[in-house]
Design a protein around this motif. Structure first.
Motif, PDB file in Angstrom:
ATOM      1  N   SER A  82       4.279   3.312  -3.031  1.00  0.00           N
ATOM      2  CA  SER A  82       3.526   2.110  -2.667  1.00  0.00           C
ATOM      3  C   SER A  82       3.884   0.935  -3.572  1.00  0.00           C
ATOM      4  CB  SER A  82       2.030   2.384  -2.772  1.00  0.00           C
ATOM      5  OG  SER A  82       1.321   1.176  -2.847  1.00  0.00           O
TER       6      SER A  82
ATOM      7  N   GLY B  51       2.053  -1.804  -2.913  1.00  0.00           N
ATOM      8  CA  GLY B  51       0.930  -2.673  -2.561  1.00  0.00           C
ATOM      9  C   GLY B  51      -0.245  -2.583  -3.499  1.00  0.00           C
ATOM     10  N   HIS B  52      -0.091  -1.907  -4.630  1.00  0.00           N
ATOM     11  CA  HIS B  52      -1.281  -1.715  -5.449  1.00  0.00           C
ATOM     12  C   HIS B  52      -1.811  -2.998  -6.060  1.00  0.00           C
ATOM     13  CE1 HIS B  52      -1.335   2.421  -4.627  1.00  0.00           C
ATOM     14  NE2 HIS B  52      -2.209   2.694  -5.562  1.00  0.00           N
TER      15      HIS B  52
ATOM     16  N   GLY C 201      -7.563   0.074   1.756  1.00  0.00           N
ATOM     17  CA  GLY C 201      -6.593   1.162   1.627  1.00  0.00           C
ATOM     18  C   GLY C 201      -6.629   2.073   2.839  1.00  0.00           C
TER      19      GLY C 201
ATOM     20  N   ILE D 160      -4.913   0.172   5.748  1.00  0.00           N
ATOM     21  CA  ILE D 160      -3.448   0.153   5.643  1.00  0.00           C
ATOM     22  C   ILE D 160      -2.894   1.556   5.862  1.00  0.00           C
ATOM     23  CG2 ILE D 160      -1.495  -0.224   4.080  1.00  0.00           C
ATOM     24  CD1 ILE D 160      -3.064  -2.453   2.786  1.00  0.00           C
ATOM     25  N   GLY D 161      -3.538   2.533   5.249  1.00  0.00           N
ATOM     26  CA  GLY D 161      -3.082   3.910   5.398  1.00  0.00           C
ATOM     27  C   GLY D 161      -3.149   4.362   6.839  1.00  0.00           C
TER      28      GLY D 161
ATOM     29  N   ALA E 219      -0.304   2.607   8.754  1.00  0.00           N
ATOM     30  CA  ALA E 219       1.028   3.049   8.364  1.00  0.00           C
ATOM     31  C   ALA E 219       1.293   4.487   8.810  1.00  0.00           C
ATOM     32  CB  ALA E 219       1.203   2.920   6.855  1.00  0.00           C
TER      33      ALA E 219
ATOM     34  N   THR F 256       3.815  -1.779   2.526  1.00  0.00           N
ATOM     35  CA  THR F 256       2.757  -2.059   1.555  1.00  0.00           C
ATOM     36  C   THR F 256       3.054  -3.365   0.809  1.00  0.00           C
ATOM     37  OG1 THR F 256       3.885  -0.675  -0.068  1.00  0.00           O
ATOM     38  CG2 THR F 256       2.109   0.341   1.177  1.00  0.00           C
TER      39      THR F 256
END
Lengths: 290, 142
Positions: free
Chosen positions: B68, B70-71, B108, B111-112, B115, B129
């Protein structure tokens, strides 16, 4: 909102898109052959920009005559990176290679920061300042040159890959690494050459950008993420797709700037990107491997 | 001494360390603020903070193997939530911290879901991400 403004914005975007496309062409070639996502690509472009900047500032060299210099310089640097840094871990998991290119990017950017300070630099070329008038729209001359060179370089690269012995060896390696090795292709050498060519594309794009853009150690970031987006849009590994993708991203960015307030223009690109990733990850022109 | 004996001895000492070490670390951390100068205290806080952030990333990318980028986005959501709740509504950051965490979790999950629903893998997931993080950054700066 007038038709002329729309036309002007689209043509500006297309010209910029040529440069985006050339950066993405190098990226997509590197991915196609080695399956490496090259985060150092923007930093390599930055090196090309500084080569042109210094040749112009110190020796007064025409920025377009410095193209061969930055091309060769970046080709050698690219080959070096592949030969000594990436080849040893070519069989490691993908994210290890990605982290290594990320590290190379950090190194190059900070090295540039150390050598040339964080100043934003720009060059002034008097004979490039005249605007080209095309009916009702005005074209920025250095952008037109950049666009022309970008298209020519991409076409040349396409013929290199499809018509020459070397190009066919590169293609064979990208399709089946073990198979290519079996028929007597020196895969490590081909990898190094492919990375060199990819880096040279970034270098040329950098040189072409200098007359109308600022040069700074972090300038690669401006182009890097867009290049990723374009490379995936065009299908990772697809050279023609990368150039066309560049034109699409360039014009949609510039239309976004015209139609949307603030810096929402970037938002258009990212939303487009996420949509493509989700619904058509092989790219709109195919050829990508997901 | 036989080999089996040796190894069982070793595991016993290992498990003993496993219970003692955290307690020891905790005690040291409790004492440190009293004896350290401000600068070094700040340094220790930053080090722990870095370790904590790395652990957050590790859960996703180390254990689950999904790389990731994107954190930064989740970090940003937490920061914006707690500081905006404090500035606009006067909420205590202690509460804002938890609400920020919940909001980041929802993001999260979203997005998860997107994806993995569309089976993004490897590089593609990483770049997605990155794009989400950029979108959120742009929304925040606007």
């Amino acid at each position: 909102l007038s038709g002329v403004a729309l036309l002007q914005s689209i043509s500006d975007g297309l010209l910029m898109g040529g440069i985006y496309g050339l950066v993405a062409v190098g990226l997509t070639l590197i991915f196609g052959v080695m399956e490496i996502v090259n985060f150092a690509h923007g930093a390599l472009m930055m090196l090309g920009m500084y080569a042109t900047y210094w040749l112009f500032t110190l020796m007064g060299l025409n920025p377009y005559l410095s193209l061969p210099v930055s091309m060769l310089l970046l080709f050698v640097i690219g080959m070096f990176i592949q030969r000594f840094l990436l080849n040893p871990i070519i069989n490691a998991p993908q994210h290890n290679q990605l982290l290594l290119t990320l590290g190379i990017m950090l190194f190059l950017e900070n090295f540039a920061l150390f050598l040339w300070s964080p100043d934003f630099r720009a060059i002034k070329v008097p004979w490039l300042e005249k605007v080209i008038e095309l009916g009702p729209i005005n074209l920025n001359q250095p952008k037109v040159w950049a666009f022309g060179f970008a298209v020519v370089v991409t076409v040349l690269l396409y013929f290199l890959l499809t018509k020459t012995e070397l190009g066919k060896a590169i293609q064979a390696t990208s399709q089946q690494r073990e198979g290519a090795q079996l028929v007597g292709i020196n895969v490590k050498k081909i990898n190094a050459i492919a990375f060199g060519i990819g880096a040279a594309c970034a270098g040329i794009a950098g040189s072409l950008t200098v007359p109308f853009f600022f040069t700074s150690p972090g300038v690669g970031q401006v182009f890097l993420l867009k290049a990723f987006i374009i490379a995936i849009l065009g299908g990772l590994g697809n050279i023609g797709g990368a150039l066309l993708g560049g034109l699409i991203i360039g014009s949609s960015e510039s239309l976004g700037a015209l139609l949307l307030p603030g810096s929402y223009k970037e938002l258009v690109i990212y939303v487009l990107f996420v949509a493509i990733l989700l619904f058509k990850p092989t790219g709109i022109f195919g050829g990508g491997n997901s | 001494m036989t080999g089996a004996n040796l190894s069982s001895n070793r595991t016993r000492t290992k498990s003993k360390y496993k219970t003692i070490a955290p307690v020891l670390v905790l005690v040291v951390l409790l004492i440190l603020p009293a004896i350290l100068e401000d600068y070094f205290l700040n340094l220790v806080i930053l080090a722990l903070y870095g370790a904590y952030l790395a652990q957050c990333w590790n859960i996703m990318s180390g254990y689950a193997g999904q790389f990731s980028f994107g954190h930064a986005a989740f970090f940003g959501i937490g920061a914006y939530t707690s500081s905006m709740l404090f500035v606009e509504l006067g909420f205590s950051p202690w509460l804002g911290m938890i609400l920020g965490g919940i909001l980041a979790m929802i993001m999260g999950l979203f997005i998860g879901f997107l994806a993995f629903r569309y089976q993004l893998k490897g590089h593609y997931f990483g770049l997605a991400t990155l794009a989400f993080a950029e979108i959120l950054r742009l929304l925040a700066t606007n």
